[in-house]
Design a protein around this motif. Structure first.
Motif, mmCIF file in Angstrom:
data_model
loop_
_atom_site.group_PDB
_atom_site.id
_atom_site.type_symbol
_atom_site.label_atom_id
_atom_site.label_comp_id
_atom_site.label_asym_id
_atom_site.label_seq_id
_atom_site.Cartn_x
_atom_site.Cartn_y
_atom_site.Cartn_z
ATOM 1 N N LEU A 1 -48.835 38.153 -58.821
ATOM 2 C CA LEU A 1 -48.865 36.384 -58.547
ATOM 3 C C LEU A 1 -47.984 36.052 -57.611
ATOM 4 N N LEU A 2 -46.888 36.508 -57.655
ATOM 5 C CA LEU A 2 -45.727 35.977 -56.930
ATOM 6 C C LEU A 2 -45.371 36.572 -55.388
ATOM 7 N N ALA A 3 -45.943 37.792 -55.722
ATOM 8 C CA ALA A 3 -45.660 38.571 -54.284
ATOM 9 C C ALA A 3 -46.273 38.357 -53.355
ATOM 10 N N PHE A 4 -47.423 38.235 -53.172
ATOM 11 C CA PHE A 4 -48.298 37.860 -52.133
ATOM 12 C C PHE A 4 -48.196 36.513 -51.557
ATOM 13 N N PRO A 5 -48.093 35.431 -52.380
ATOM 14 C CA PRO A 5 -47.678 34.142 -51.998
ATOM 15 C C PRO A 5 -46.292 34.160 -51.099
ATOM 16 N N GLU A 6 -45.552 34.721 -51.814
ATOM 17 C CA GLU A 6 -44.052 35.060 -51.035
ATOM 18 C C GLU A 6 -44.111 35.613 -49.709
ATOM 19 N N ALA A 7 -44.904 36.702 -49.710
ATOM 20 C CA ALA A 7 -45.209 37.331 -48.267
ATOM 21 C C ALA A 7 -45.993 36.369 -47.366
ATOM 22 N N LEU A 8 -46.815 35.692 -48.010
ATOM 23 C CA LEU A 8 -47.574 34.715 -47.096
ATOM 24 C C LEU A 8 -46.819 33.763 -46.357
ATOM 25 N N LEU A 9 -46.123 32.875 -47.295
ATOM 26 C CA LEU A 9 -45.186 31.722 -46.941
ATOM 27 C C LEU A 9 -43.898 32.350 -45.767
ATOM 28 N N ASN A 10 -43.581 33.542 -46.104
ATOM 29 C CA ASN A 10 -42.133 34.090 -45.173
ATOM 30 C C ASN A 10 -43.012 34.504 -43.917
ATOM 31 N N GLY A 11 -44.321 35.116 -44.281
ATOM 32 C CA GLY A 11 -45.040 35.599 -42.912
ATOM 33 C C GLY A 11 -45.409 34.348 -41.746
ATOM 34 N N MET A 12 -45.837 33.343 -42.469
ATOM 35 C CA MET A 12 -46.162 32.164 -41.818
ATOM 36 C C MET A 12 -44.972 31.634 -41.083
ATOM 37 N N ALA A 13 -43.934 31.511 -41.820
ATOM 38 C CA ALA A 13 -42.902 30.912 -41.347
ATOM 39 C C ALA A 13 -42.071 31.948 -39.910
ATOM 40 N N VAL A 14 -42.161 32.915 -40.247
ATOM 41 C CA VAL A 14 -41.733 34.096 -39.104
ATOM 42 C C VAL A 14 -42.616 33.908 -37.823
ATOM 43 N N THR A 15 -43.889 33.902 -38.314
ATOM 44 C CA THR A 15 -45.072 33.651 -37.232
ATOM 45 C C THR A 15 -44.478 32.465 -36.547
ATOM 46 N N LEU A 16 -44.356 31.370 -37.061
ATOM 47 C CA LEU A 16 -43.950 30.012 -36.228
ATOM 48 C C LEU A 16 -42.718 30.159 -35.460
ATOM 49 N N LEU A 17 -41.995 30.839 -35.960
ATOM 50 C CA LEU A 17 -40.738 30.879 -35.131
ATOM 51 C C LEU A 17 -40.752 31.814 -34.089
ATOM 52 N N VAL A 18 -41.511 32.939 -34.368
ATOM 53 C CA VAL A 18 -41.859 33.784 -33.168
ATOM 54 C C VAL A 18 -42.320 33.125 -31.954
ATOM 55 N N VAL A 19 -43.354 32.242 -32.294
ATOM 56 C CA VAL A 19 -44.286 31.580 -31.301
ATOM 57 C C VAL A 19 -43.350 30.195 -30.633
ATOM 58 N N TYR A 20 -42.836 29.534 -31.493
ATOM 59 C CA TYR A 20 -42.347 28.435 -31.161
ATOM 60 C C TYR A 20 -40.775 28.220 -30.772
ATOM 61 N N GLN A 21 -40.129 28.878 -31.626
ATOM 62 C CA GLN A 21 -38.537 29.083 -31.582
ATOM 63 C C GLN A 21 -37.864 30.702 -31.605
ATOM 64 N N PRO A 22 -38.436 31.571 -30.909
ATOM 65 C CA PRO A 22 -38.022 32.590 -31.047
ATOM 66 C C PRO A 22 -36.143 33.148 -30.940
ATOM 67 N N GLN A 23 -35.886 31.913 -30.292
ATOM 68 C CA GLN A 23 -34.464 32.051 -29.917
ATOM 69 C C GLN A 23 -33.591 31.732 -31.357
ATOM 70 N N TRP A 24 -34.110 31.318 -32.401
ATOM 71 C CA TRP A 24 -33.700 31.071 -33.688
ATOM 72 C C TRP A 24 -33.657 32.413 -34.549
ATOM 73 N N LEU A 25 -34.192 33.333 -33.979
ATOM 74 C CA LEU A 25 -34.304 34.574 -34.779
ATOM 75 C C LEU A 25 -33.013 35.340 -34.587
ATOM 76 N N PHE A 26 -32.450 36.058 -35.344
ATOM 77 C CA PHE A 26 -31.210 36.995 -35.087
ATOM 78 C C PHE A 26 -31.217 37.655 -34.166
ATOM 79 N N ASP A 27 -32.168 38.716 -34.308
ATOM 80 C CA ASP A 27 -32.327 39.988 -33.154
ATOM 81 C C ASP A 27 -33.653 40.145 -32.581
#
Length: 205
Positions: free
Chosen positions: A169-195
């Motif tokens: 019950l927690l694993a999928f929402p956790e995956a979705l939450l982080n996946g969405m956050a990483v997707t937004l970072l890749v699209v809008y602020q890729p320079q904020w990602l470490f490598d």
């Protein structure tokens, strides 16, 4: 003691030196820690010691690197232990099993995926962010349950029926939450990602 040895072994000298020089990085780290602290405060405690909340640590790892993320997340861990768990003595154990162990295992998976899978943006988001985040919950709850069973005399059947059974019950929402956050970072602020690099993941031939 184990936590102190682990932090000493991975102390991020270069990353901390960069933070001292870069005020924008300081602000990003501060805002990220405030966000994680707010996320952990949304805690659904079943009973003493059995906490349920989203982690968000994989996004921190992808933004700041696993060493710096491990050290920086000690601050929200201290807040959580003191004001939410209300068990300051559990700070070391909670930090070890909610931060250090899950982050290290997620970093190992992320590192292996980098070498095994093609360099593609989908792989970065889905494996590095989505799957890794779901597994971070699994690693955290399993290790924390083992700690409670071995050190706090919790009955294993109680842990399974009231805590471990909730992993899906927690694993999928956790995956979705982080996946969405990483997707937004890749699209809008890729320079904020470490490598992350557009040249490697988008333009690589």
């Amino acid at each position: 003691m184990l936590l102190a040895l682990w932090i000493y072994a991975i102390w991020p000298k270069e990353e901390l030196a960069q933070i001292r020089r870069d005020k924008n990085l300081q602000l990003r780290l501060l805002l990220t820690l405030v966000g994680v602290n707010a996320l952990w405060s949304l805690n659904a405690s079943i009973q003493t010691g059995l906490h349920l909340h989203f982690l968000g640590i994989v996004t921190c790892m992808l933004m700041f690197g696993w060493r710096l993320a491990t050290v920086a997340l000690l601050l929200p861990s201290a807040f959580f232990s003191l004001f939410v768990l209300k068990q300051p003595a559990d700070f070391g154990a909670f930090s070890l099993f909610a931060i250090a162990v899950p982050l290290f295992l997620c970093f190992v998976l992320y590192s292996r995926s980098y070498h095994v899978f093609p360099k593609h943006i989908f792989v970065f988001i889905f494996v590095g962010g989505f799957i890794n985040a779901g597994l971070s919950t699994v690693f955290h709850q399993l290790s924390w349950a083992m700690w409670l069973w071995s050190a706090a005399d919790y009955d294993w059947n109680v842990l399974v029926d009231n805590y471990l059974i909730l992993i899906p019950l927690l694993a999928f929402p956790e995956a979705l939450l982080n996946g969405m956050a990483v997707t937004l970072l890749v699209v809008y602020q890729p320079q904020w990602l470490f490598d992350y690099s557009d040249r490697e993941y988008l333009w690589r031939k």
